[in-house]
Design an enzyme around this catalytic site. Structure first.
Site, PDB file in Angstrom:
ATOM      1  N   ASP A  24       2.662  -6.042   0.168  1.00 22.38           N
ATOM      2  CA  ASP A  24       1.886  -4.907   0.687  1.00 22.38           C
ATOM      3  C   ASP A  24       1.257  -4.065  -0.424  1.00 22.38           C
ATOM      4  O   ASP A  24       1.425  -2.828  -0.467  1.00 22.38           O
ATOM      5  CB  ASP A  24       2.792  -4.002   1.541  1.00 22.38           C
ATOM      6  N   GLU A 189      -2.405  -5.012  11.933  1.00 20.84           N
ATOM      7  CA  GLU A 189      -1.749  -3.998  11.098  1.00 20.84           C
ATOM      8  C   GLU A 189      -2.408  -3.996   9.722  1.00 20.84           C
ATOM      9  O   GLU A 189      -3.384  -4.679   9.478  1.00 20.84           O
ATOM     10  CB  GLU A 189      -0.248  -4.301  10.973  1.00 20.84           C
TER      11      GLU A 189
HETATM   12  O1  FUB Z   1       6.289  -5.280   4.556  1.00 24.94           O
HETATM   13  C1  FUB Z   1       6.636  -4.920   5.873  1.00 24.94           C
HETATM   14  C2  FUB Z   1       5.483  -5.116   6.797  1.00 24.94           C
HETATM   15  O2  FUB Z   1       5.011  -6.455   6.717  1.00 24.94           O
HETATM   16  C3  FUB Z   1       4.261  -4.284   6.472  1.00 24.94           C
HETATM   17  O3  FUB Z   1       4.364  -2.962   6.911  1.00 24.94           O
HETATM   18  C4  FUB Z   1       3.214  -5.071   7.164  1.00 24.94           C
HETATM   19  O4  FUB Z   1       1.915  -4.730   6.813  1.00 24.94           O
HETATM   20  C5  FUB Z   1       3.589  -6.477   6.784  1.00 24.94           C
HETATM   21  O5  FUB Z   1       3.095  -6.836   5.530  1.00 24.94           O
END
Ligand code: FUB
Length: 307
Positions: A24, A189
């Site tokens: 991320d 997301e």
């Molecule tokens: O790293 C945890 C979660 O996985 C993140 O918040 C999302 O964007 C995905 O990458």
């Protein structure tokens, strides 16, 4: 919180950090230095049960410094678990670290330095499911702070819907209620907002890929353009886009470090999707402002940069 600084030198390569698992990546430029604010996957992770955040920096895109733990869940009185995808903004000599926890909250922490340590000034979440206007169809995660040319800052976040608030000058509170941004087709997301030649770009994870849309207005509506990064081998797909010293870069993560580290015939190999590693590639625009497809490479970027 212990602060330490490890300097290390590597040839251009992907993944760019090899001494711990990272994911991320939010890349930001402060005072001619490029910083990466990633999640920190635990060495023995069997889920996304991260506990703290490190900060990394570079001045040449090849040699990186790990500045150690900038914030930990242990520093937060109200958060219990899941130190997921963060970002960092700047105003008036202070740095503001935005982070999701518990799949329910977005918090903020402040420091005089881009490397932290960051301190929670609120002792509570900044945004929750009760925040007026927030659409939280599932997780309330993945903050991205965007500062426009007029100095106004905004926080984007969400899952299944992109939400946005305009931040007040204190950067730890916001105006009015949250708004849902229209035109982000396939949005899942990991929203990221940037500006190039006067146009706004919103990019995000959707359909397993990184997709993007463009608009002349920050709050849209956006026109969907399509994918810029295909699926990665870690399942989750998360990225950031930044200009540094005249070149545009695309940061993302995959599972290449775990695939290299963990024997393929071992029990632990099945956990590789939770032990991710940050990579970087050059990003190129077409003359009409659309973005060219990113190719995942083992080489990453080089010094001097490719023309
Ligand atoms: O790293 C945890 C979660 O996985 C993140 O918040 C999302 O964007 C995905 O990458």
């Amino acid at each position: 919180m212990v602060f330490f600084c490890v300097g290390f030198s590597i040839n251009a390569q992907n993944p760019i950090f090899t001494h711990l698992y990272t994911a991320d990546p939010s890349a930001r430029v402060f005072n001619d230095t490029l910083f990466v604010y990633p999640s920190h996957d635990r060495d023995s992770a069997t889920w996304w049960d991260m506990e703290d955040w490190h900060v990394f920096s570079t001045v040449d895109m090849v040699n990186w410094t790990d500045h150690g733990v900038a914030l930990s869940l242990n520093d937060l009185s109200w958060a219990e678990k899941y130190a997921w995808a963060p970002d960092c903004g700047y105003r008036d000599d202070k740095y503001y670290f935005y982070y999701p926890t518990d799949q329910d909250y977005i918090g903020v922490a402040v420091s005089d330095k881009p490397t932290g340590p960051f301190i929670d000034p609120l002792n509570r979440p900044m945004i929750s499911r009760e925040t007026p206007g927030v659409s939280a169809k599932r997780d309330l995660i993945d903050p991205c702070v965007f500062t426009d040319d007029d100095g106004k800052s905004y926080l984007f976040f969400g899952q299944y819907d992109v939400c946005a608030v305009e931040l007040n000058d204190d950067m730890v509170s916001f105006k009015d209620s949250a708004q849902v941004i229209e035109g982000c087709d396939k949005f899942f997301e990991a929203v990221w907002v940037h500006k190039h030649k006067g146009r706004y770009y919103i990019s995000y994870s959707g359909g397993g890929k990184i997709q993007y849309a463009m608009s002349d207005n920050l709050y849209g509506p956006y026109e969907f353009k399509g994918p810029i990064l295909d699926r990665v081998n870690s399942g989750t797909n998360h990225h950031s886009i930044v200009e540094y010293k005249g070149k545009w870069y695309f940061f993302y993560h995959n599972a290449d470090l775990a695939i290299k580290n963990i024997p393929a015939d071992s029990e632990a190999f099945k956990y590789k999707k939770w032990r991710r590693s940050v990579c970087v590639e050059y990003l190129y625009y077409n003359p009409d402002g659309t973005i060219q497809m990113i190719h995942q490479t083992k080489e990453g970027v080089s010094v001097p940069p490719k023309q």
